[in-house]
Design an enzyme around this catalytic site. Sequence first.
Site, short mmCIF file in Angstrom:
data_model
loop_
_atom_site.label_atom_id
_atom_site.label_comp_id
_atom_site.label_asym_id
_atom_site.label_seq_id
_atom_site.Cartn_x
_atom_site.Cartn_y
_atom_site.Cartn_z
N ASN A 12 0.86 -1.19 0.00
CA ASN A 12 0.00 0.00 0.00
C ASN A 12 0.89 1.24 0.00
O ASN A 12 1.70 1.44 0.92
CB ASN A 12 -0.89 -0.04 1.25
CG ASN A 12 -1.81 1.16 1.32
OD1 ASN A 12 -1.38 2.28 1.12
ND2 ASN A 12 -3.07 0.94 1.64
N HIS A 15 1.05 6.27 1.66
CA HIS A 15 1.84 7.25 2.41
C HIS A 15 2.99 7.86 1.60
O HIS A 15 3.62 8.82 2.06
CB HIS A 15 2.29 6.66 3.75
CG HIS A 15 1.09 6.37 4.60
ND1 HIS A 15 0.19 7.36 4.96
CD2 HIS A 15 0.59 5.21 5.09
CE1 HIS A 15 -0.79 6.81 5.65
NE2 HIS A 15 -0.58 5.52 5.75
N HIS A 48 -5.65 3.43 -1.34
CA HIS A 48 -6.97 3.76 -0.82
C HIS A 48 -7.31 5.17 -1.32
O HIS A 48 -6.67 6.14 -0.90
CB HIS A 48 -6.94 3.72 0.71
CG HIS A 48 -8.26 3.96 1.37
ND1 HIS A 48 -8.45 3.80 2.72
CD2 HIS A 48 -9.47 4.35 0.87
CE1 HIS A 48 -9.71 4.08 3.02
NE2 HIS A 48 -10.35 4.42 1.91
N ARG A 50 -9.44 7.92 -0.85
CA ARG A 50 -10.41 8.38 0.16
C ARG A 50 -11.29 9.48 -0.41
O ARG A 50 -10.86 10.24 -1.27
CB ARG A 50 -9.67 8.90 1.40
CG ARG A 50 -9.16 7.80 2.29
CD ARG A 50 -8.51 8.38 3.54
NE ARG A 50 -8.25 7.34 4.51
CZ ARG A 50 -9.09 6.99 5.48
NH1 ARG A 50 -10.23 7.61 5.63
NH2 ARG A 50 -8.77 6.03 6.33
N ARG A 54 -7.12 12.75 0.94
CA ARG A 54 -6.02 13.22 1.79
C ARG A 54 -4.64 12.76 1.30
O ARG A 54 -3.65 13.37 1.63
CB ARG A 54 -6.23 12.78 3.25
CG ARG A 54 -6.12 11.31 3.47
CD ARG A 54 -6.20 10.95 4.93
NE ARG A 54 -7.55 11.16 5.47
CZ ARG A 54 -7.94 10.66 6.63
NH1 ARG A 54 -7.10 9.96 7.37
NH2 ARG A 54 -9.16 10.85 7.06
N GLU A 74 -8.68 0.24 -2.56
CA GLU A 74 -9.53 0.27 -1.37
C GLU A 74 -10.42 1.49 -1.47
O GLU A 74 -9.93 2.59 -1.79
CB GLU A 74 -8.68 0.37 -0.11
CG GLU A 74 -7.77 -0.82 0.11
CD GLU A 74 -6.76 -0.59 1.23
OE1 GLU A 74 -6.00 -1.51 1.51
OE2 GLU A 74 -6.72 0.53 1.80
N THR A 105 -7.99 3.55 8.69
CA THR A 105 -9.18 2.69 8.77
C THR A 105 -9.23 2.03 10.15
O THR A 105 -8.23 1.49 10.62
CB THR A 105 -9.11 1.59 7.68
OG1 THR A 105 -8.77 2.21 6.45
CG2 THR A 105 -10.44 0.87 7.55
N GLU A 155 -10.88 -9.81 3.16
CA GLU A 155 -9.64 -9.35 3.80
C GLU A 155 -9.92 -9.23 5.29
O GLU A 155 -10.76 -8.43 5.72
CB GLU A 155 -9.17 -8.01 3.24
CG GLU A 155 -7.88 -7.57 3.94
CD GLU A 155 -7.21 -6.35 3.32
OE1 GLU A 155 -7.47 -6.04 2.14
OE2 GLU A 155 -6.40 -5.72 4.03
N HIS A 195 -3.57 -4.67 7.79
CA HIS A 195 -3.70 -3.50 8.66
C HIS A 195 -2.87 -3.66 9.93
O HIS A 195 -3.11 -4.57 10.72
CB HIS A 195 -5.16 -3.16 9.03
CG HIS A 195 -5.30 -1.70 9.30
ND1 HIS A 195 -5.07 -1.14 10.52
CD2 HIS A 195 -5.58 -0.67 8.46
CE1 HIS A 195 -5.22 0.16 10.43
NE2 HIS A 195 -5.54 0.49 9.19
N1 PXP Z 1 -5.81 -3.28 4.36
C1 PXP Z 1 -6.78 -2.32 4.40
C2 PXP Z 1 -8.17 -2.70 4.06
C3 PXP Z 1 -6.49 -0.99 4.73
O1 PXP Z 1 -7.46 -0.06 4.77
C4 PXP Z 1 -5.12 -0.64 4.99
C5 PXP Z 1 -4.78 0.78 5.27
O2 PXP Z 1 -5.06 1.57 4.16
C6 PXP Z 1 -4.16 -1.66 4.92
C7 PXP Z 1 -4.53 -2.96 4.63
C8 PXP Z 1 -2.72 -1.38 5.20
O3 PXP Z 1 -2.58 -1.06 6.54
P1 PXP Z 1 -1.16 -0.57 7.09
O4 PXP Z 1 -0.87 0.73 6.40
O5 PXP Z 1 -1.37 -0.43 8.56
O6 PXP Z 1 -0.17 -1.62 6.74
#
Ligand code: PXP
Length: 242
Positions: A12, A15, A48, A50, A54, A74, A105, A155, A195
């Site tokens: 992901n 960031h 994601h 949003r 952001r 996402e 999330t 998931e 997550h």
């Molecule tokens: N899975 C989902 C559904 C999420 O919303 C996120 C955060 O965007 C992640 C995985 C990744 O989480 P993390 O950034 O804490 O690894």
Amino acid sequence: MKTVNAVKLGINIDHVATLRQARRDIDPDPAAASQVCRRAGADMIVVHLRQDRRHIQDEDLAKLCALKGDVHLEMAAVPEMLAVALKVRPDSVCLVPENPREVTTRGGLNLKAGAKALGRTIERLRKAGIEASLFVDPEAANVRMAKSLGADTVELCTSAYAGARGKTARAAELERLELAGYLVDEMGMHLHAGHGLDYHNVRPVARIARMASLNIGFSVIARALFVGLKPAVMEMKRLIAS
Ligand code: PXP
């Protein structure tokens, strides 16, 4: 007996965009980051989009979807996001809860409350050939409901596992993930988890039977600041494969 999994790694890159948006500049570019991640062994790029935009912007998503390789989006199950998904056509979509006041999330979807919108969104996605996933807390009732809503993938939210303090609490959370994961597979859906996963807590989750993919963002991008993006992804890939 545990099956040996070839667990895929979804990185992901939200960031990367968070950093760029701090200056509203052009660098660092998530599309460029996606190429580095793929070369380092990421099987899928996750973003994601949003509703408050952001971090990832619509143009980022369009650019990522035009590149080679799987993109996993996402998003909230709302008409605006569905229209975006149908336009840019990522390979798969994970429907997630979204609240503009949250920093990230917070837990899985309330499937009961959102059933109508979720079912409708899944149907539209699948008709367009986009795989649909639901992000849920690891409970049997959620898995059964995900199946009845037509999801291809579940998931499992790992934030309670990641946040558990002490061996006993951690083991209990891992067991919840294992049991829910077993049911996901029994019901014929693909199993993902994510997550809060990091370099210290990821291995037991990667070893859960039938785990197909782990979606990881924050810990990898944070580590990348110190070691570089390619080594950070390679290290995570090594951990989930070992
Ligand atoms: N899975 C989902 C559904 C999420 O919303 C996120 C955060 O965007 C992640 C995985 C990744 O989480 P993390 O950034 O804490 O690894």
